[in-house]
Design an enzyme around this catalytic site. Structure first.
Site, short mmCIF file in Angstrom:
data_model
loop_
_atom_site.label_atom_id
_atom_site.label_comp_id
_atom_site.label_asym_id
_atom_site.label_seq_id
_atom_site.Cartn_x
_atom_site.Cartn_y
_atom_site.Cartn_z
N SER A 175 34.33 52.18 59.02
CA SER A 175 35.32 51.29 58.14
C SER A 175 36.10 49.92 58.15
O SER A 175 36.69 51.04 59.09
CB SER A 175 35.06 52.72 57.04
OG SER A 175 35.75 51.56 55.71
N TYR B 153 37.94 59.22 51.40
CA TYR B 153 37.85 57.97 52.66
C TYR B 153 38.15 57.96 53.67
O TYR B 153 37.56 57.43 54.06
CB TYR B 153 37.44 56.38 51.20
CG TYR B 153 36.55 55.91 51.81
CD1 TYR B 153 35.12 56.24 51.88
CD2 TYR B 153 36.59 55.60 52.57
CE1 TYR B 153 34.33 55.14 52.49
CE2 TYR B 153 36.36 53.92 52.92
CZ TYR B 153 34.49 54.32 53.09
OH TYR B 153 33.80 53.30 53.20
#
Length: 253
Positions: free
Chosen positions: A145, A158
């Site tokens: 990410s 996250y």
């Protein structure tokens, strides 16, 4: 070997998690178009995607598994092997997140995000590697990410998980690269999916996001497929431990 042969996945078997929609669907279809047979892993069976892949003339099996449950994670690779014979490519795409101030993150949310985004990734890497290492050949692609590089805000679990995925990718590349298995990662930027639609439709946030992307637009799942085919193919045989940003230039700003 011709240039087209470098990217030919004919006869290869890929496992893609989170494959029912969004990025996972795009990656699974991209690998199938390059010739791979595909095991589609999702919480509910990805029958629609399986039909699309079957129409391409590839073998395909949907596997329903909730990666938040460790016992279900352990079923994935054995079921793929039983259905398709072996595993040559693993794409760890499935991921979840929660949003809120770090002080308000509950233990339940923290552990659930880490289970899906990190613990399941490691378990599937282990299981796939046990299939690949005896053949001294295999490709593992983890989906990282922008939060593998940046801290973000309001997404503590996250960010922690995706930072760990990037480092785990490097560790596994160090250990398994000499044994013939390539481990790399793709870090998507802002990609148009059902999950990101509210952000893309936000009249304030969306213009600010696009203004920072040199490509001048959000990405599409298909924009990631080429990177996945490259990392799954013989064209990337000398690529180990790399986190490839497919972000329209976001990190360059």
């Amino acid at each position: 070997m011709s240039a087209s042969d470098w990217f030919d996945l004919t006869g290869q078997v890929a496992v893609v998690t989170g494959a029912r929609r969004g990025i996972g669907r795009g990656l699974a279809l991209g690998l199938a178009r390059a010739g791979a047979d595909v095991a589609l892993v999702s919480r509910t069976a990805a029958e629609e995607v399986a039909g699309e892949i079957a129409r391409l003339g590839r073998r395909c099996v949907p596997i329903a598994a909730d990666l938040a449950e460790p016992a279900q994670v352990d079923r994935v690779i054995p079921e793929a092997v039983r259905a398709l014979g072996r595993v040559d490519i693993l794409v760890n795409n499935a991921g979840i997140g929660t949003r809120g101030p770090a002080l308000e993150v509950t233990p339940y949310d923290w552990h659930r995000v880490l289970q899906v985004n990190l613990h399941a990734v490691f378990a599937l890497c282990q299981q796939a590697a046990r299939e690949m290492l005896p053949r001294r050949r295999g490709k593992i692609i983890n989906i990282a990410s922008m939060m593998s590089f940046q801290g973000g805000i309001l997404i503590a679990a996250y960010t922690a998980s995706k930072g760990a995925v990037a480092q785990l990718t490097k560790l596994l590349a160090n250990e398994w690269g000499p044994l013939g298995v390539n481990v790399n990662a793709i870090a998507p930027g802002y990609i148009e999916t059902d999950l990101t639609r509210p952000l893309k439709e936000d009249p304030t946030r969306n213009p600010a996001i696009v203004a920072r992307i040199p490509a001048g637009r959000w990405g599409r799942p298909d924009d990631l497929a080429g990177a996945a085919v490259f990392l799954a193919s013989s064209a990337s045989d000398y690529v180990h431990g790399h986190v490839l940003a497919v972000d329209g230039g976001w990190l360059a700003r």
